[in-house]
Scaffold this motif. Structure first.
Motif, PDB file in Angstrom:
ATOM      1  N   UNK A   3       0.207  -2.480  -8.737  1.00 35.13           N
ATOM      2  CA  UNK A   3      -0.136  -3.609  -7.867  1.00 35.13           C
ATOM      3  C   UNK A   3      -1.170  -4.507  -8.533  1.00 35.13           C
ATOM      4  N   UNK A   4      -1.102  -5.789  -8.237  1.00 35.38           N
ATOM      5  CA  UNK A   4      -1.976  -6.765  -8.884  1.00 35.38           C
ATOM      6  C   UNK A   4      -3.447  -6.399  -8.740  1.00 35.38           C
ATOM      7  N   UNK A   5      -3.870  -6.071  -7.548  1.00 35.89           N
ATOM      8  CA  UNK A   5      -5.287  -5.766  -7.325  1.00 35.89           C
ATOM      9  C   UNK A   5      -5.737  -4.556  -8.140  1.00 35.89           C
ATOM     10  N   UNK A   6      -4.882  -3.547  -8.225  1.00 34.55           N
ATOM     11  CA  UNK A   6      -5.248  -2.358  -8.994  1.00 34.55           C
ATOM     12  C   UNK A   6      -5.350  -2.676 -10.473  1.00 34.55           C
ATOM     13  N   UNK A   7      -4.444  -3.513 -10.957  1.00 33.41           N
ATOM     14  CA  UNK A   7      -4.484  -3.875 -12.374  1.00 33.41           C
ATOM     15  C   UNK A   7      -5.754  -4.661 -12.696  1.00 33.41           C
ATOM     16  N   UNK A   8      -6.121  -5.590 -11.827  1.00 30.29           N
ATOM     17  CA  UNK A   8      -7.330  -6.380 -12.063  1.00 30.29           C
ATOM     18  C   UNK A   8      -8.576  -5.502 -11.999  1.00 30.29           C
ATOM     19  N   UNK A   9      -8.576  -4.551 -11.085  1.00 33.65           N
ATOM     20  CA  UNK A   9      -9.701  -3.613 -11.010  1.00 33.65           C
ATOM     21  C   UNK A   9      -9.785  -2.780 -12.286  1.00 33.65           C
ATOM     22  N   UNK A  10      -8.648  -2.326 -12.754  1.00 35.36           N
ATOM     23  CA  UNK A  10      -8.610  -1.479 -13.945  1.00 35.36           C
ATOM     24  C   UNK A  10      -9.133  -2.233 -15.164  1.00 35.36           C
TER      25      UNK A  10
END
Length: 388
Positions: free
Chosen positions: A150-157
């Protein structure tokens, strides 16, 4: 026990095959060069999954490698292993990622997994901790809702300082859901989301566009484009003229030409009524060969809804499918072809330069991708190189 002579030394299998597929490798290379030009400053990969869209991964992979492709995408690790000897210095990305038990294949064949979920990422990080560094790509979902973090998880990572030191992707990628429809608002929405991904993973190469996305223009190209269907001559964008050269020609041998009278019916169910005395050519192709039943001339929902059936091409004439396509045989109405221009043993083009594969696909209610990747095992293949 009787001894049988199985020698084929004097037998031209392609010349006598019930079904044959001619693959124009020169056209394939030209199509890749065309997509490379359209990709502008971005590098251009080659997608060869599904046995190079039914064309043969070994021959197509070799051709594309010699044309200049140095990045390839396959769907499965087995496809990557098959391709490796034919693209020795290329990066080969495996879109399905990696699963326990496949590690040796990736390391021994220098394959790059495309990690697409938290589970795969955790497993890959543990693998790297045990085996040492190895390149990988990260798939991020920007609205397709198929594969990818998911986009949010990728940005957090991207900003997570506690992530493993081995987290060092060589590529971040996503996939457009509606690129074949340039007017779709979803294209711009996904572009904006992917721009965030690309910016968050600064210094990592980015890839968003497959064939259709390339036609959307430079904003969608990023560092690497991934053409697939366009390489094989298929339509990438809806409702526009296809600029690609046809690559595949599918042909079936005519087993018999027969006469039938006015008022008689044709094929299963008797749904096709002859309105005149007719000549019928029975060709050695059916739905077991990927020539779908939905291509039938009658007796199926698509025809009852008013959509036209499929056509073949023989000796300068387009000829319609008559009645229902069966497992191994399809009947074409050749009444309007001069009698001396079609005989048993002749070949009828099912799709190729005279009957575009996407036209046939539309008659079946599907897309060219399915027609090509659904080619059956009974096709004898012939590969043409420049000048042949």
């Amino acid at each position: 026990m009787t001894d049988f002579d199985d020698s084929l030394s004097d037998y031209d299998e392609f010349e006598h095959a019930p079904l044959r597929l001619t693959v124009d490798l020169g056209a394939l290379a030209d199509n890749w060069r065309d997509m490379k030009k359209r990709s502008g400053k971005a590098r251009t990969a080659a997608v060869v999954k599904a046995d190079a869209y039914g064309m043969g991964i070994e021959d197509c992979g070799t051709t594309l490698y010699h044309a200049g492709a140095r990045d390839f995408f396959v769907a499965t690790v087995a496809e990557g292993v098959t391709l490796r000897p034919h693209a020795p210095e290329a990066r080969i990305f495996v879109l399905s990622g990696i699963w326990p038990g496949q590690e040796a294949h990736f390391f021994n064949n220098d394959l790059v997994p495309v990690v697409a979920s938290e589970e795969q990422l955790a497993f890959w990080m543990s693998t790297l901790a045990e085996r040492g560094d190895h390149p990988f790509a990260l798939h991020v979902d920007t609205g397709f809702n198929r594969l990818g973090l998911p986009l949010d998880e990728a940005l957090f990572l991207a900003d997570d300082i506690s992530r493993p030191a081995s987290f060092d992707p060589v590529l971040v990628l996503s996939h457009l859901a509606s690129a074949d429809t340039p007017s779709s608002a979803m294209n711009k929405a996904q572009l904006e989301s992917f721009r965030k991904v690309s910016a968050a993973f600064e210094g990592v190469e980015s890839s968003l566009s497959a064939s259709a996305g390339i036609f959307l223009g430079p904003d969608y190209h990023f560092d690497l484009t991934r053409p697939g269907i366009a390489l094989y001559g298929g339509e990438a964008v809806n409702d526009v003229d296809n600029p690609m050269r046809p690559v595949a020609k599918s042909e079936a041998r005519i087993i018999q030409v027969r006469e039938a009278g006015e008022g008689q019916t044709v094929s299963y169910g008797g749904t096709f009524l002859l309105k005149r005395a007719s000549r019928l050519a029975i060709a050695s192709v059916g739905y077991a060969d990927g020539y779908q039943r939905s291509l039938s001339g009658s007796g199926i929902p698509l025809r009852e809804m008013g959509y036209g059936g499929a056509y073949g091409f023989i000796n300068g004439h387009r000829v319609p499918v008559a009645g229902r396509v069966t497992m191994d045989l399809t009947i074409f109405d050749v009444t309007d072809v001069p009698e001396n221009a079609v005989r048993a043993g002749d070949y009828i083009e099912l799709f190729g330069s005279n009957v575009p594969v996407d036209e046939v696909a539309r008659a079946a209610g599907t897309i060219g991708y399915e027609m090509l990747t659904g080619l059956g095992l009974r096709y004898e293949r012939q590969y043409l190189v420049d000048g042949e």
